[in-house]
Design a protein around this motif. Structure first.
Motif, PDB file in Angstrom:
ATOM      1  N   SER A 133      59.113  23.826  -4.435  1.00 29.90           N
ATOM      2  CA  SER A 133      60.044  24.893  -4.065  1.00 29.90           C
ATOM      3  C   SER A 133      61.215  24.959  -5.042  1.00 29.90           C
ATOM      4  O   SER A 133      61.651  26.043  -5.434  1.00 29.90           O
ATOM      5  N   VAL A 134      61.727  23.791  -5.438  1.00 26.70           N
ATOM      6  CA  VAL A 134      62.823  23.764  -6.410  1.00 26.70           C
ATOM      7  C   VAL A 134      62.366  24.380  -7.728  1.00 26.70           C
ATOM      8  O   VAL A 134      63.091  25.151  -8.367  1.00 26.70           O
ATOM      9  N   THR A 135      61.154  24.044  -8.149  1.00 26.53           N
ATOM     10  CA  THR A 135      60.624  24.591  -9.397  1.00 26.53           C
ATOM     11  C   THR A 135      60.517  26.107  -9.332  1.00 26.53           C
ATOM     12  O   THR A 135      60.871  26.814 -10.283  1.00 26.53           O
ATOM     13  N   ARG A 136      60.050  26.624  -8.207  1.00 25.48           N
ATOM     14  CA  ARG A 136      59.931  28.077  -8.071  1.00 25.48           C
ATOM     15  C   ARG A 136      61.284  28.752  -8.088  1.00 25.48           C
ATOM     16  O   ARG A 136      61.448  29.827  -8.660  1.00 25.48           O
ATOM     17  N   LEU A 137      62.265  28.125  -7.447  1.00 20.78           N
ATOM     18  CA  LEU A 137      63.614  28.687  -7.497  1.00 20.78           C
ATOM     19  C   LEU A 137      64.157  28.678  -8.920  1.00 20.78           C
ATOM     20  O   LEU A 137      64.815  29.620  -9.353  1.00 20.78           O
ATOM     21  N   ALA A 138      63.870  27.610  -9.658  1.00 19.39           N
ATOM     22  CA  ALA A 138      64.373  27.507 -11.026  1.00 19.39           C
ATOM     23  C   ALA A 138      63.729  28.514 -11.959  1.00 19.39           C
ATOM     24  O   ALA A 138      64.336  28.925 -12.950  1.00 19.39           O
ATOM     25  N   THR A 139      62.508  28.911 -11.663  1.00 17.12           N
ATOM     26  CA  THR A 139      61.821  29.879 -12.529  1.00 17.12           C
ATOM     27  C   THR A 139      62.091  31.321 -12.116  1.00 17.12           C
ATOM     28  O   THR A 139      61.515  32.235 -12.681  1.00 17.12           O
ATOM     29  N   GLY A 140      62.958  31.497 -11.146  1.00 18.98           N
ATOM     30  CA  GLY A 140      63.334  32.856 -10.765  1.00 18.98           C
ATOM     31  C   GLY A 140      62.446  33.499  -9.727  1.00 18.98           C
ATOM     32  O   GLY A 140      62.683  34.653  -9.353  1.00 18.98           O
ATOM     33  N   ARG A 141      61.415  32.796  -9.249  1.00 19.91           N
ATOM     34  CA  ARG A 141      60.533  33.370  -8.226  1.00 19.91           C
ATOM     35  C   ARG A 141      61.140  33.091  -6.857  1.00 19.91           C
ATOM     36  O   ARG A 141      60.655  32.271  -6.093  1.00 19.91           O
ATOM     37  N   PHE A 142      62.235  33.805  -6.578  1.00 24.99           N
ATOM     38  CA  PHE A 142      63.004  33.506  -5.373  1.00 24.99           C
ATOM     39  C   PHE A 142      62.405  34.193  -4.159  1.00 24.99           C
ATOM     40  O   PHE A 142      62.094  35.377  -4.165  1.00 24.99           O
ATOM     41  N   ASP A 143      62.236  33.397  -3.128  1.00 28.51           N
ATOM     42  CA  ASP A 143      61.823  33.899  -1.831  1.00 28.51           C
ATOM     43  C   ASP A 143      62.754  33.242  -0.819  1.00 28.51           C
ATOM     44  O   ASP A 143      62.828  32.011  -0.761  1.00 28.51           O
ATOM     45  N   PRO A 144      63.512  34.020  -0.030  1.00 31.72           N
ATOM     46  CA  PRO A 144      64.453  33.402   0.919  1.00 31.72           C
ATOM     47  C   PRO A 144      63.801  32.358   1.820  1.00 31.72           C
ATOM     48  O   PRO A 144      64.465  31.414   2.246  1.00 31.72           O
ATOM     49  N   LEU A 145      62.501  32.509   2.084  1.00 30.81           N
ATOM     50  CA  LEU A 145      61.822  31.553   2.955  1.00 30.81           C
ATOM     51  C   LEU A 145      61.761  30.164   2.327  1.00 30.81           C
ATOM     52  O   LEU A 145      61.624  29.160   3.035  1.00 30.81           O
ATOM     53  N   LEU A 146      61.869  30.090   0.992  1.00 30.02           N
ATOM     54  CA  LEU A 146      61.859  28.790   0.322  1.00 30.02           C
ATOM     55  C   LEU A 146      63.036  27.919   0.757  1.00 30.02           C
ATOM     56  O   LEU A 146      62.975  26.685   0.665  1.00 30.02           O
ATOM     57  N   LEU A 147      64.099  28.552   1.223  1.00 30.08           N
ATOM     58  CA  LEU A 147      65.277  27.794   1.624  1.00 30.08           C
ATOM     59  C   LEU A 147      65.112  27.130   2.985  1.00 30.08           C
ATOM     60  O   LEU A 147      65.847  26.201   3.316  1.00 30.08           O
ATOM     61  N   VAL A 148      64.164  27.608   3.784  1.00 30.56           N
ATOM     62  CA  VAL A 148      64.000  27.078   5.141  1.00 30.56           C
ATOM     63  C   VAL A 148      63.693  25.584   5.137  1.00 30.56           C
ATOM     64  O   VAL A 148      64.342  24.810   5.865  1.00 30.56           O
TER      65      VAL A 148
END
Length: 209
Positions: A133-148
């Motif tokens: 999830s951290v990797t996806r956030l770092a690559t800009g593929r943001f999905d608010p559900l990743l924060l859950v």
């Protein structure tokens, strides 16, 4: 699976909290953390912890491999059964597993977490680990559900520490309830949005001669 992310993340944090506090100081799902623990304890000759870390890694990995072809719903049902078995072991050990009695409980907890990972293999939001999830956030593929999971997993771990310190007989029952709720949520089809009302058509006026 998106509707069940918070339930499963809470359950994973709760079970990992049990592993760290009551099953030998190791994770039930975080393979990377267990490999670090295994390396450190092997060098320091802390044999008991090293054995538990190795057991958790092997059982978790084997479970994921075996369950990789099972449908997600069956993986969750199997996880529920594993957690129920963990509850039984918790009762047998009088809510305080020690020594060798920790090993079968740790194995059962690792099986449950491996099944959850297998159930979420096609999901964009893992619930048993956060590195992806951290990797996806770092690559800009943001999905608010990743924060859950970033909130739910620590809350689950804190809940295990607080609840079991006060009501140790509760054991893994909270995780059982959460996974059972996720299974029910998976069986209930999502509501389809109500169709937008169609504008009324006026009947053409007839001209009189």
């Amino acid at each position: 699976m998106r509707r069940t992310v918070w339930m499963l993340s809470l359950a994973a944090g709760y079970v990992d909290g049990i592993g760290l506090l009551y099953l030998g100081g190791v994770f039930c799902s975080v393979v990377t953390g267990n490999l670090v623990v295994l390396g450190m304890t092997a060098v320091q000759h802390v044999t008991d912890t090293a054995e538990r870390a190795a057991l958790a890694v092997v059982v978790y990995a084997a479970t994921v491999v075996v369950a990789r072809k099972l449908p997600p719903n069956r993986c969750l049902l199997a996880e529920l059964l594993a957690l129920c078995a963990l509850c039984g072991g918790w009762v047998i050990t009088h809510h305080d597993p020690r020594g060798l009695t920790q090993l079968p409980l740790l194995a059962m907890a690792a099986i449950a977490m491996g099944l959850q990972s297998a159930a979420m293999r096609d999901s964009d939001v893992p619930t048993t680990y956060l590195t992806e999830s951290v990797t996806r956030l770092a690559t800009g593929r943001f999905d608010p559900l990743l924060l859950v999971p970033f909130v739910a997993i620590p809350v689950g771990a804190v809940s295990a520490a607080l609840l079991l310190d006060r009501v140790p007989w509760l054991g893994p029952a909270a995780a059982v309830v959460l996974v059972a709720a996720a299974c029910v949520a998976r069986m209930v089809p999502p509501r389809s949005p109500a169709p937008a009302p169609q504008p009324a058509h006026r009947a053409p006026a007839h001209s009189s001669r």
